[in-house]
Design an enzyme around this catalytic site. Structure first.
Site: not given
Length: 615
Positions: A230, A380
């Site tokens: 990111v 997750d």
């Protein structure tokens, strides 16, 4: 005559072996080529003038390079050329290299276990305390070196292999502590992709460079995961965004990597027939293609955001914030940028006056809503995927913080029937109804090993469940050590259970483990642990009541209405409602008591003192 024949032989040798500037006659040229081609073997031997002189003269000729050296040299040279000019050949070679790295690590680990467990301990006696301690020490060292070897292979290959390592790190109910600890660094120490490869990805996928989409783009990633990284950037209109970009190499090798993992799990099953790990590769084959498509992630983010907004509209307050998606492609996702810190950053929580117990409680509420109410679950929730920040102005959060949920690639949709069975299973565990636990374990998990099944699900020893202490006694270190020892002795049985359970339940096992690990990372107190089960129990009770009410409504529509039928229906509804209210209110009271107990107020001290006197 003898003298003439001798001169003739010397003259003939001189004419063949000495250099000559004049062209040879055709007959001599043919003879010379034939002689050299056959190494002066058959032809020279048949010539009477050469029969006795060949052995000494042939040693002057250059030796021929052996064929076994020429062929590999040509192959290597050709391979080097093709590797640099042919992309498909280069891809094949790199894929083969990845397979060999993974295969070598797994084979070496398998052989190490076979040798170390079967032969290396022959000098130790069974039942001798000293030898038993030495055996455990050797086993621990075996686990450590094997886990380290496999981790390094995963790190070299990257991508999907790191994802696999992260999954192994979460299997605390199955793998020895040495293995899970060794894999934990893979959760947040992933290598970034180069900016050049990212630029190439934009051109390949979108047809334009990054400068066509962003006014500025930070070259240093703010986060790197196994599948993506990111970057912070600004759109052309000046809006700050977070840009999630898939590692470019993943699409090139994902298919072969998944097949390699499947083959290696088969090898493990062959070397260790008592273990069944095929479910691991099967789950990867189902989940990874979805995680590698960021359009799916964008749809998941929008859906879960809608679910929490609907819950707020119904009066259920929530601290959850989902970053808005601006646009997405298969390998690029652009979202609104949000400041904050990882949820397990204790110093950040302290600096912003955020209570750990409240964070733990809100995480329990969030995932209970996902599982029991919405049936759409983020699978997750490790600390790298959850951020926290002080509550901004205008936020609907009931606390002084917001929990930011990231990485919406791995979700699982649960059917109403599954949610109801799962709620009834947890309710029976909280109430310590052993017969119901046994029934639900068989119905939902397909196993009659309900005690071990319950321990995997709750992360608690069976004795705690059996004594109905799940919401009354927090898990301590002694219990964790005992669980680890039992798990180490029952790996085959645990693997058998995991091979049988539905894939949805397998992911919920993982989610439960990650949430428990998060509580431990936060340093949540005993009250927080017990409060988590109480909150979940309330959501289970609500799910069961909603299912009963739906069934009652369905019967009213499909059945002939009579007085007796209405009486039975009213009785059924009243029983369901009373059961729901009893469970909800009793757990509310329990949560209030935990908060009251932890307040340390004078009133609590007085009540506790009176209670001790009465008892």
């Amino acid at each position: 005559m003898a003298f003439l024949r001798s001169c003739q032989g010397q003259l003939l040798r001189h004419s063949i072996l000495q250099p000559c500037t004049r062209p040879f006659p055709s007959s001599v040229t043919s003879f010379s080529q034939t002689t050299i081609r056959h190494g002066f073997s058959s032809t020279t031997a048949s010539h009477p003038a050469m029969r006795h002189s060949v052995p000494t003269e042939t040693s002057k000729l250059p030796r021929r390079i052996p064929l076994k050296l020429v062929v590999p040299a040509i192959a290597l040279a050709s391979g080097a050329v093709f590797y640099n000019i042919d992309d498909s050949f280069k891809h094949t070679m790199l894929a083969l290299k990845r397979c060999l790295i993974a295969g070598e690590a797994v084979v070496v680990v398998g052989l190490d276990y076979k040798y170390s467990l079967d032969y290396a301990n022959r000098d130790l006696k069974e039942g001798d305390p000293e030898d038993d301690r030495e055996r455990e020490l050797r086993k621990s060292e075996l686990h450590k070196r094997s886990a380290a070897r496999l981790r390094e292979a995963m790190r070299q290959n990257g991508g999907i292999y790191i994802k696999l390592g992260q999954h192994l790190a979460s299997l605390k109910y199955l793998l020895p502590e040495e293995w899970t600890s060794a894999m934990e660094p893979l959760q947040d120490r992933c290598p970034p992709s180069s900016i050049e490869s990212i630029q190439a990805l934009f051109i390949a996928d979108l047809g334009q460079p990054m400068s066509s989409y962003f006014a500025s783009f930070d070259l240093e990633p703010i986060g790197v995961a196994s599948l993506a990284q990111v970057h912070k950037a600004k759109l052309l209109d000046g809006q700050e965004v977070a840009v999630k970009i898939q590692h470019p190499a993943l699409s090139e090798f994902s298919t072969v990597d998944i097949k390699t993992v499947a083959a290696l799990t088969k090898f493990v099953a062959y070397v260790f027939p008592e273990f069944e790990f095929s479910w691991l590769s099967e789950e990867m084959q189902v989940s990874l293609p979805k995680e590698l498509n960021f359009n799916c992630e964008a749809a998941n983010a929008a859906r879960v955001d809608t679910n929490f907004n609907n819950a707020r509209a119904e009066g259920s307050k929530s601290t959850i914030k989902v970053p808005g998606v601006i646009w997405s492609k298969q390998r690029v996702l652009v979202m609104e940028f949000m400041d904050g810190a990882r949820i397990d950053n204790l110093q950040y929580l302290k600096d912003n006056n955020i209570k750990v117990s409240e964070v733990s409680n809100e995480m329990a509420r969030t995932f209970s809503q996902m599982i029991y109410k919405d049936g759409f679950v983020h699978c997750d929730p490790h600390p790298g995927n959850v951020m926290i920040r002080p509550v901004p102005a205008g936020s609907p959060s009931p606390r002084n913080f917001e929990i930011i949920l990231l990485d919406h690639g791995l979700y699982r949709e649960l059917t109403p029937e599954f949610r109801l069975d799962y709620a009834k299973l947890w309710t029976s565990i909280i109430e310590s109804n052993e017969e119901e636990i046994k029934y639900r374990a068989m119905k939902l998990g397909g196993t009659d090993a309900y005690k071990l099944f319950s321990s995997i699900l709750t992360g608690r020893d069976w004795s705690v469940v059996q004594d109905a202490q799940l919401t009354k006694k927090a898990r301590n270190r002694d219990e964790m050590i005992m669980l680890g020892d039992k798990a180490g002795n029952k790996i085959a049985e645990i693997a058998d259970i995991l091979a049988k359970v539905p894939r949805d339940l397998l992911l919920l096992f993982k989610t439960n483990d990650l949430l428990r690990a998060l509580d431990e990372d936060l340093g949540a107190d005993d009250g927080s642990q017990m409060r988590t089960f109480a909150v979940m129990g309330q959501y289970c009770a609500r799910a069961i009541y909603e299912a009963d009410r739906t069934e009652i409504k369905s019967n009213l529509v499909s059945s002939q209405v009579t007085v007796s039928f209405l009486t039975r229906t009213l009785r059924s509804w009243f029983r369901a409602y009373c059961s729901y209210m009893y469970t909800t209110l009793s757990l509310d009271l329990f949560v209030w008591w935990i908060d009251f107990e932890q307040s340390g107020s004078i009133l609590h001290l007085v009540v506790s003192h009176l209670g001790n006197l009465i008892l």
